[in-house]
Each structure stands twice: as C-alpha cells, then as structure tokens.
Design an enzyme around this catalytic site. Sequence first.
Site, PDB file in Angstrom:
ATOM      1  N   SER A 161       4.148  41.599  -1.944  1.00 31.52           N
ATOM      2  CA  SER A 161       2.752  41.177  -2.132  1.00 31.52           C
ATOM      3  C   SER A 161       2.063  40.851  -0.808  1.00 31.52           C
ATOM      4  CB  SER A 161       2.655  39.967  -3.069  1.00 31.52           C
ATOM      5  OG  SER A 161       3.372  40.224  -4.250  1.00 31.52           O
ATOM      6  N   ARG A 162       2.508  41.489   0.249  1.00 34.54           N
ATOM      7  CA  ARG A 162       1.930  41.301   1.585  1.00 34.54           C
ATOM      8  C   ARG A 162       2.069  39.871   2.108  1.00 34.54           C
ATOM      9  NH1 ARG A 162      -0.985  45.935   2.959  1.00 34.54           N
ATOM     10  NH2 ARG A 162      -1.264  47.264   1.154  1.00 34.54           N
ATOM     11  N   LEU A 163       2.971  39.117   1.505  1.00 33.47           N
ATOM     12  CA  LEU A 163       3.184  37.741   1.985  1.00 33.47           C
ATOM     13  C   LEU A 163       4.342  37.757   2.995  1.00 33.47           C
ATOM     14  CD1 LEU A 163       2.685  35.776  -1.355  1.00 33.47           C
ATOM     15  CD2 LEU A 163       1.017  36.312   0.419  1.00 33.47           C
TER      16      LEU A 163
END
Length: 211
Positions: free
Chosen positions: A189-191
């Site tokens: 999640s692009r985290l």
Amino acid sequence: MNELDLRTHCRDRGLAEHELDADPMRQFHMWFDEWLGTDPLEPNAMALATADAQGVPSVRIVLLKGLANEGFSFFTNYDSEKGMDLAANPNAALCFYWMPFERQVRVTGKVARVPRKETEAYFRSRPRGSQIGAWASKQSAVLADRATLERDALDAEARFKGQEIPPPPQWGGYLLKPDAVEFWQGRSSRLHDRFRYTRKGRGWLVERLYP
Ligand SMILES: Cc1cc2nc3c(=O)[nH]c(=O)nc-3n(C[C@H](O)[C@H](O)[C@H](O)COP(=O)(O)O)c2cc1C
C-alpha cells in the site's frame, strides 16, 4: 493496455529502526551481501548521476568495484562525459535497486580520484581484452564508425604485444564518500520504510522519512 500495471506481489517485509546499523556502510554491506546471496547477474551495477558546471544532470550505469575507505569506488575514463562532469562538479549520486527484496539504496556525496596505485592494482586484475579496450576507447567522444574502434583496439594490441599493459593515463578510479545514504524498503500500500543517514559530528543521524 494504456497503462503499465506491472505491480508484483509485495511481501511487506519491513525495516525497523532497531535493525539498522549505526554506520551506513556497514548497513550497506549487510544488504549487499543479502543481494549477492540471490546470485544476480551484474550484482554490482549501480546508477551514477553527475551534473555538469551548469547543473545539467546525467545518469548511467557503472560497476561498484570497492567498498573500502568509507566509500564506494568505480573505475572509468577521466576524459569521459562523467569524468568532465566530476572535474567541474565533484557532487555525485548513486542508486541501487535490488528487485527481489524490493530495496533501493540512494547515496549522495563528493567524489575524488583514487590513488594511482589502486588504479594500477585494479587494472592489473582485468582481463587483457578489457585492458586493450580501455586503451582503444576515447570514452564518450564521437566515433566515426565501428571499424575505427576495431582498428584502435588492434593498434593497442600491437603496441603492448608481449608486455604487461598499464592503465591509460586518462583511466582510473573514483571514490564517492557519502554525505547521505538512504535505505528504502518497499512495503504494501505504498507505506514503504525509508531511513536516511546524514553526517552528524563524527557519526551519523538516522531519520525516518515519509515514503
Ligand atoms: C552493466 C553496465 C556496466 C557498466 N560499467 C561501467 C563501468 O564500470 N565504467 C564505465 O566507465 N562505464 C561502464 N558502463 C558504461 C556506462 O554506462 C557509460 O556508457 C559510459 O561510462 C559512458 O558514460 P558517460 O558518457 O556518461 O561518461 C557500464 C554499462 C553497463 C550497462
């Protein structure tokens, strides 16, 4: 397909503060060893960015050839485009991408030429064909045709027939001493996890960055 949707499955393997070595070179070694463990092709390829006196950037792949002396070393032609850039502006950047681990390492710092003795020792370890190639190539200059290059290589071979080949005077190594090193660990999640080391006193400040 209008848009490339090539996302691969993310393993979401994180990077936490407590796992980081206080020294970015040691941290780099750890990650680099893991990468070598995957038996990759061209394991030491890295992108090297330079900028000329006007600040115009340029980037290309070179091979990492050493991690000693608290820096990253590579070898090239001092008269090449990158060599000209570095003569005018010693600031440079490196970028490594290690896909199987979803890891990126970015380095910025200044470069200096390595001592001639180191260049000579490295050059001696190269296959003879590469040594001839270094003499034949006026790296980054305009070349009229392939035949000229092949003739230049034959000339170099004839010149050094039966002799040990020294490095050309305009060929040698650079050492990039880092001012900043960033370790990026891809997560879902692009985290992503990002940690940047910057010099502080005689040690390093480590900060987490937003992804
Ligand atoms: C996998 C790979 C490894 C390379 N390794 C080097 C290297 O170690 N030294 C070098 O001068 N050029 C290397 N090159 C060629 C450079 O990318 C570049 O074409 C050349 O150095 C001229 O760059 P310049 O005109 O920006 O100076 C490599 C290219 C590739 C694709």
